[in-house]
Scaffold this motif. Structure first.
Motif, PDB file in Angstrom:
ATOM      1  N   LYS A  81     -10.206  -6.117   6.562  1.00 36.16           N
ATOM      2  CA  LYS A  81     -11.245  -5.181   6.100  1.00 36.16           C
ATOM      3  C   LYS A  81     -11.148  -3.834   6.818  1.00 36.16           C
ATOM      4  O   LYS A  81     -12.129  -3.284   7.304  1.00 36.16           O
ATOM      5  N   HIS A  91      -4.528   4.990   3.599  1.00 37.87           N
ATOM      6  CA  HIS A  91      -3.859   3.783   4.080  1.00 37.87           C
ATOM      7  C   HIS A  91      -4.217   3.526   5.546  1.00 37.87           C
ATOM      8  O   HIS A  91      -4.793   4.376   6.238  1.00 37.87           O
ATOM      9  N   PRO A 111      -0.989  -4.602  -3.297  1.00 39.35           N
ATOM     10  CA  PRO A 111      -2.265  -3.953  -3.595  1.00 39.35           C
ATOM     11  C   PRO A 111      -2.321  -2.536  -3.041  1.00 39.35           C
ATOM     12  O   PRO A 111      -1.515  -2.156  -2.183  1.00 39.35           O
ATOM     13  N   TYR A 157      -6.938  -0.669   1.557  1.00 43.62           N
ATOM     14  CA  TYR A 157      -8.333  -1.131   1.604  1.00 43.62           C
ATOM     15  C   TYR A 157      -9.309   0.026   1.434  1.00 43.62           C
ATOM     16  O   TYR A 157     -10.312  -0.094   0.739  1.00 43.62           O
ATOM     17  N   ASP A 217      -4.375  -4.872   5.672  1.00 48.02           N
ATOM     18  CA  ASP A 217      -5.499  -3.939   5.668  1.00 48.02           C
ATOM     19  C   ASP A 217      -6.701  -4.575   4.963  1.00 48.02           C
ATOM     20  O   ASP A 217      -7.844  -4.497   5.431  1.00 48.02           O
ATOM     21  N   HIS A 218      -6.449  -5.243   3.842  1.00 51.53           N
ATOM     22  CA  HIS A 218      -7.531  -5.924   3.119  1.00 51.53           C
ATOM     23  C   HIS A 218      -8.030  -7.138   3.897  1.00 51.53           C
ATOM     24  O   HIS A 218      -9.251  -7.355   4.007  1.00 51.53           O
ATOM     25  N   ASN A 247      -0.714  -2.994   3.494  1.00 53.98           N
ATOM     26  CA  ASN A 247      -1.864  -2.966   2.588  1.00 53.98           C
ATOM     27  C   ASN A 247      -2.540  -4.332   2.493  1.00 53.98           C
ATOM     28  O   ASN A 247      -3.769  -4.427   2.461  1.00 53.98           O
TER      29      ASN A 247
END
Length: 364
Positions: A99, A172, A165, A168, A95-96, A92
């Motif tokens: 982006k 997932h 978190p 994104y 992933d952020h 996660n």
């Protein structure tokens, strides 16, 4: 077709690790400047195979800051070695940081030496992988108000609230199973994820007709993907990242030069593999960690046919046309195979430039 770079170098001694990390960063940045679609990293421990791959997620997060337009992938994360909570949290986060440009290859692992370092028996790896992936999905789906999730398999835990978190996007990050086992093919197809398409069928790891195996496994995956009821965009995205991998990709101006140089590369690679073999034998001393399949020498024509792509740009284009016709969306290029000496890095950079100048445009 997409073209991605697989960072798969080795070091032979601990004092080479520092320069390896420096050189891999330079090579990845060059790939970004030349227009490659993704950087993929393996998951390895203890043996000098991609020393920084002991935490590929950390290295990917570092590279993501330098290459904000790049996709990042893992080929592949050895799922049994990762606690499901940390597995989901780190995916996660990355992933952020990317982006949403993340592709997480998942598998049960191939190396007993790495397994025993984490207290996992090789014979149990498949079961633990399935256990961990089921736990990961439960963790991704958990809301604060839901009952606690109890992890009571190989990895233990009790999660009361949620994973932070959150992902994104609405879902997932995409996982990428290896489309060999029926359960893995179904997992990829039902979820609308890409897959790695093998070029061999165990226990024979290598052969002179890799395309036969690619067609077989891609056909099974493609049929199930189309039958799963996804919208056109999901299917198109999955197919665009469905991957055929080469451990060693090497280009030169002529076929003769490429053949000479690739044999030099593979000779050094095989020396590294032979050095690791003694430790693998120690890991396989008991039945719980004994492997049933073996990989032949990299200097055989069977190994080269399965794991290598080499030649002049024109020859490489001709070879890849057959995979394009099958439906492969992404060619994963191991460009730094073997010990990453100064000369080896020069060969790797040469390959990137020839791919970018001649091969990639032919498939756009």
């Amino acid at each position: 077709m997409r073209f991605s770079v697989f960072l798969n170098a080795r070091t032979m001694t601990p004092d080479a690790d520092r320069q390896l990390i420096v050189d891999l960063e330079k090579h990845a940045v060059l790939a970004g400047s030349l227009g490659f679609d993704a950087i993929f990293l393996p998951d390895h421990h203890f043996n000098g195979y991609m020393a920084i791959a002991s935490d590929s997620y950390m290295f990917a997060s570092y590279l993501a800051a330098k290459l904000p337009d790049m996709h990042f992938g893992f080929s592949v994360t050895t799922v049994p070695l990762h606690h499901p909570v940390r597995f989901v949290e780190r995916i996660n986060i990355l992933d952020h940081l990317t982006k949403g440009k993340l592709l997480v290859g998942v598998g049960s692992g191939t190396t007993p030496e790495e397994m025993i370092g984490f207290g996992v028996n090789y014979k149990d790896a498949g079961r633990i992988a399935e256990e961990n992936l089921a736990a990961a999905e439960a963790l991704w789906n958990k809301r604060i108000e839901d009952e606690a999730i109890e992890l009571d398999g190989f990895h233990k835990g009790r999660v009361l609230q949620r994973i932070a978190p959150s992902p994104y996007g609405e879902k997932h990050a995409r996982l990428m199973p290896v489309a060999m086992k029926d359960t893995s093919i179904t997992r990829a197809a039902v979820n609308g994820w890409p897959a790695f398409i093998p070029a061999f069928t165990p226990p024979q790891i290598g052969g002179l007709e890799p395309l036969t195996h690619v067609k077989k496994y891609f056909g099974k995956y493609h049929e199930q993907l189309l039958a799963a009821g996804h919208d056109e965009r999901t299917v198109a995205d999955a197919l665009s990242w469905t991957t055929h991998s080469y451990q060693c990709v090497h280009l030169a101006e002529t076929d003769e030069q490429a053949r000479k140089e690739v044999l030099e590369i593979l000779t050094a690679y095989q020396e590294a593999v032979d050095r690791e073999a003694a430790f693998n034998a120690k890991a396989e001393a008991d039945d719980a960690n004994k492997k049933s399949d073996r990989t032949g020498s990299a200097l055989t024509e069977e190994w080269m046919a399965t794991w290598c792509l080499y030649g002049s740009p024109a020859t490489v284009i001709d070879k890849l046309r057959a995979y394009q016709q099958v439906g492969i969306g992404n060619i994963l290029c191991g460009t730094v195979t073997g010990p990453l000496t100064e000369q080896r890095l020069a060969y790797a950079d040469q390959t990137l430039r020839l791919l970018a100048q001649h091969v990639i445009p032919a498939f756009q």
